[in-house]
Design a protein around this motif. Structure first.
Motif, PDB file in Angstrom:
ATOM      1  N   ASP A 115      22.620  21.449 -16.790  1.00 33.45           N
ATOM      2  CA  ASP A 115      22.246  20.925 -15.478  1.00 33.45           C
ATOM      3  C   ASP A 115      21.376  19.682 -15.626  1.00 33.45           C
ATOM      4  O   ASP A 115      20.645  19.538 -16.599  1.00 33.45           O
ATOM      5  CB  ASP A 115      21.494  21.996 -14.684  1.00 33.45           C
ATOM      6  CG  ASP A 115      20.172  22.360 -15.368  1.00 33.45           C
ATOM      7  OD1 ASP A 115      20.229  22.822 -16.521  1.00 33.45           O
ATOM      8  OD2 ASP A 115      19.111  22.149 -14.753  1.00 33.45           O
ATOM      9  N   VAL A 116      21.482  18.788 -14.660  1.00 37.46           N
ATOM     10  CA  VAL A 116      20.633  17.605 -14.631  1.00 37.46           C
ATOM     11  C   VAL A 116      20.216  17.370 -13.185  1.00 37.46           C
ATOM     12  O   VAL A 116      21.035  17.496 -12.269  1.00 37.46           O
ATOM     13  CB  VAL A 116      21.372  16.346 -15.148  1.00 37.46           C
ATOM     14  CG1 VAL A 116      20.412  15.168 -15.271  1.00 37.46           C
ATOM     15  CG2 VAL A 116      22.050  16.609 -16.491  1.00 37.46           C
ATOM     16  N   SER A 117      18.945  17.062 -12.973  1.00 38.05           N
ATOM     17  CA  SER A 117      18.459  16.746 -11.637  1.00 38.05           C
ATOM     18  C   SER A 117      17.682  15.445 -11.677  1.00 38.05           C
ATOM     19  O   SER A 117      16.996  15.161 -12.643  1.00 38.05           O
ATOM     20  CB  SER A 117      17.518  17.830 -11.117  1.00 38.05           C
ATOM     21  OG  SER A 117      18.137  19.070 -11.167  1.00 38.05           O
ATOM     22  N   CYS A 118      17.791  14.680 -10.596  1.00 38.17           N
ATOM     23  CA  CYS A 118      17.010  13.462 -10.473  1.00 38.17           C
ATOM     24  C   CYS A 118      15.920  13.692  -9.441  1.00 38.17           C
ATOM     25  O   CYS A 118      16.210  13.960  -8.284  1.00 38.17           O
ATOM     26  CB  CYS A 118      17.913  12.301 -10.058  1.00 38.17           C
ATOM     27  SG  CYS A 118      17.000  10.778  -9.795  1.00 38.17           S
ATOM     28  N   GLU A 119      14.667  13.582  -9.891  1.00 38.23           N
ATOM     29  CA  GLU A 119      13.533  13.782  -8.990  1.00 38.23           C
ATOM     30  C   GLU A 119      13.467  12.698  -7.942  1.00 38.23           C
ATOM     31  O   GLU A 119      12.946  12.891  -6.854  1.00 38.23           O
ATOM     32  CB  GLU A 119      12.227  13.683  -9.789  1.00 38.23           C
ATOM     33  CG  GLU A 119      11.794  14.951 -10.454  1.00 38.23           C
ATOM     34  CD  GLU A 119      10.580  14.685 -11.343  1.00 38.23           C
ATOM     35  OE1 GLU A 119       9.790  13.767 -11.030  1.00 38.23           O
ATOM     36  OE2 GLU A 119      10.451  15.390 -12.356  1.00 38.23           O
ATOM     37  N   LEU A 120      13.964  11.530  -8.283  1.00 32.51           N
ATOM     38  CA  LEU A 120      13.749  10.373  -7.418  1.00 32.51           C
ATOM     39  C   LEU A 120      14.679  10.340  -6.208  1.00 32.51           C
ATOM     40  O   LEU A 120      14.261  10.034  -5.112  1.00 32.51           O
ATOM     41  CB  LEU A 120      13.889   9.083  -8.221  1.00 32.51           C
ATOM     42  CG  LEU A 120      12.755   8.913  -9.245  1.00 32.51           C
ATOM     43  CD1 LEU A 120      13.125   7.924 -10.309  1.00 32.51           C
ATOM     44  CD2 LEU A 120      11.473   8.507  -8.549  1.00 32.51           C
ATOM     45  N   CYS A 121      15.947  10.655  -6.418  1.00 36.83           N
ATOM     46  CA  CYS A 121      16.868  10.583  -5.276  1.00 36.83           C
ATOM     47  C   CYS A 121      17.443  11.946  -4.925  1.00 36.83           C
ATOM     48  O   CYS A 121      18.181  12.078  -3.962  1.00 36.83           O
ATOM     49  CB  CYS A 121      17.994   9.588  -5.548  1.00 36.83           C
ATOM     50  SG  CYS A 121      19.172  10.166  -6.771  1.00 36.83           S
ATOM     51  N   GLY A 122      17.106  12.975  -5.707  1.00 35.98           N
ATOM     52  CA  GLY A 122      17.550  14.316  -5.359  1.00 35.98           C
ATOM     53  C   GLY A 122      18.938  14.678  -5.859  1.00 35.98           C
ATOM     54  O   GLY A 122      19.439  15.758  -5.561  1.00 35.98           O
ATOM     55  N   SER A 123      19.582  13.782  -6.603  1.00 36.78           N
ATOM     56  CA  SER A 123      20.897  14.118  -7.150  1.00 36.78           C
ATOM     57  C   SER A 123      20.776  15.309  -8.094  1.00 36.78           C
ATOM     58  O   SER A 123      19.773  15.456  -8.781  1.00 36.78           O
ATOM     59  CB  SER A 123      21.464  12.941  -7.939  1.00 36.78           C
ATOM     60  OG  SER A 123      21.822  11.902  -7.068  1.00 36.78           O
TER      61      SER A 123
END
Ligand SMILES: [Zn+2]
Length: 139
Positions: A77-85
């Motif tokens: 899994d990968v999440s982007c804190e900045l844009c919520g992807s």
């Protein structure tokens, strides 16, 4: 001469979602001169950046997964804190939500968010994962 059905076939998955169009080699040969430039153009329009993108270092990722000896399964899994992807399995996304930039045998994996270009750096330790999200900076 066989019917159209054998030369041109829409393909569906088990949920009846269109997943692609199949063309017979005969049909392709006849239409290639017209279709090929149109497809190239459309591909560029669909993903202007990925055309020029570096390939992902999948081999490095696979090497890491092969020698994985931490106390938990290798996270996908990968999440982007900045844009919520977010993705549960980055490799399954077509087109990618996150592109693999690097993977080291030491457990450091670097992704780029395709939405906001942020870097997601995942450091895998024996018992836990450290995730860092760095905003994109223009060079
Ligand atoms: Zn992002």
């Amino acid at each position: 001469m066989t019917g159209i059905k054998n030369h041109f076939e829409p393909l569906y998955d088990q949920d009846r979602n269109l997943v692609g169009i199949w063309l017979s080699p005969e049909l392709w040969r006849k239409a290639e001169a017209i279709l090929s430039p149109a497809i190239d153009k459309a591909l560029e329009a669909l993903s202007p950046e990925t055309v020029k993108e570096q390939p992902e270092p999948i081999k490095d990722w696979e090497a890491l997964s092969q020698f994985w000896d931490f106390n938990y399964p290798m996270p996908t899994d990968v999440s982007c804190e900045l844009c919520g992807s977010h993705t549960d399995d980055w490799q399954k996304d077509e087109p990618r939500i996150f592109r693999l930039r690097s993977a080291s045998m030491g457990g450091m994996v670097n992704f780029q968010c395709q939405e906001c270009k942020a870097r997601i750096i995942k450091k895998h330790f024996k018992k836990h994962v450290d995730v860092e999200c760095r905003p994109f900076v223009e060079k």
